[in-house]
Design an enzyme around this catalytic site. Structure first.
Site, short mmCIF file in Angstrom:
data_model
loop_
_atom_site.label_atom_id
_atom_site.label_comp_id
_atom_site.label_asym_id
_atom_site.label_seq_id
_atom_site.Cartn_x
_atom_site.Cartn_y
_atom_site.Cartn_z
N GLU A 40 -15.50 42.70 9.08
CA GLU A 40 -15.40 41.59 8.13
C GLU A 40 -16.53 41.63 7.10
O GLU A 40 -16.57 40.80 6.20
CB GLU A 40 -15.37 40.25 8.86
CG GLU A 40 -14.08 39.97 9.59
CD GLU A 40 -12.87 39.82 8.68
OE1 GLU A 40 -13.01 39.40 7.51
OE2 GLU A 40 -11.76 40.15 9.15
N GLY A 41 -17.43 42.57 7.24
CA GLY A 41 -18.47 42.75 6.22
C GLY A 41 -19.66 41.82 6.37
O GLY A 41 -20.44 41.67 5.44
#
Length: 174
Positions: A40-41
């Site tokens: 998801e970064g």
């Protein structure tokens, strides 16, 4: 006095058993949680629009579980809330996956599917060729090749999704 101390011993033992069961359940999805956090970064404590224009917060949450509504511009959360929401969502996703997938899934297969469903949604998975292949008994590689198809956002190929699907596919096959 003896009856009271016996009750205390029983309560302590029950507490240990319950804590042990919770710990085992949490560890089952721990690798999925960590995988999702990376894919998801990172953690975002303030709402932002993802590449598809959807308001998102935390580790990719699009739903505010506390306010029981979609994430909106200006929303903020704490790391503890983000963790709780991620755990709630992955637990729900895992339960749904287990209900609709007929064959046994090993831990890596399940964790790959939890990450996949967290990203695309359970409805998309329910209607996917991937699920049909899984439930028809197709070989593992054929099923895993379906990850490659889920790399588009609004018709545009997204490198971040390509990278995520490669990692999910690798986890599924391991």
């Amino acid at each position: 006095m003896k009856k009271q101390s016996n009750k205390i011993i029983v309560l302590v033992v029950l507490g240990i058993i319950i804590a042990s069961l919770k710990s085992k359940a949490g560890s089952l999805y721990a690798s999925a949680l960590n995988f999702i956090k990376i894919k998801e970064g990172g953690l975002y404590l303030k709402a932002y629009q993802d590449s598809g224009g959807v308001w998102t917060i935390g580790w990719g949450s699009t739903f505010d579980f506390d306010k029981k509504r979609k994430v909106l511009p200006g929303d903020t959360i704490t790391q503890a809330q983000a963790q709780k929401w991620l755990e709630m969502t992955t637990s729900q996703d895992a339960n749904e996956i287990k209900k609709i997938v007929k064959p046994y899934l090993n831990k890596n297969e399940l964790n790959a599917l939890i990450s996949f469903v967290y990203n695309v949604g359970i409805s998309a998975f329910r209607n996917s060729t991937m699920l049909k292949l899984l439930n028809s008994g197709a070989d593992k590689k054929t099923v895993a090749n379906e990850f490659d198809r889920w790399v588009y956002d609004d018709g545009v190929k997204v490198q971040g999704l390509v990278n995520r699907r490669i990692a999910e596919k690798k986890l599924f096959l391991s």
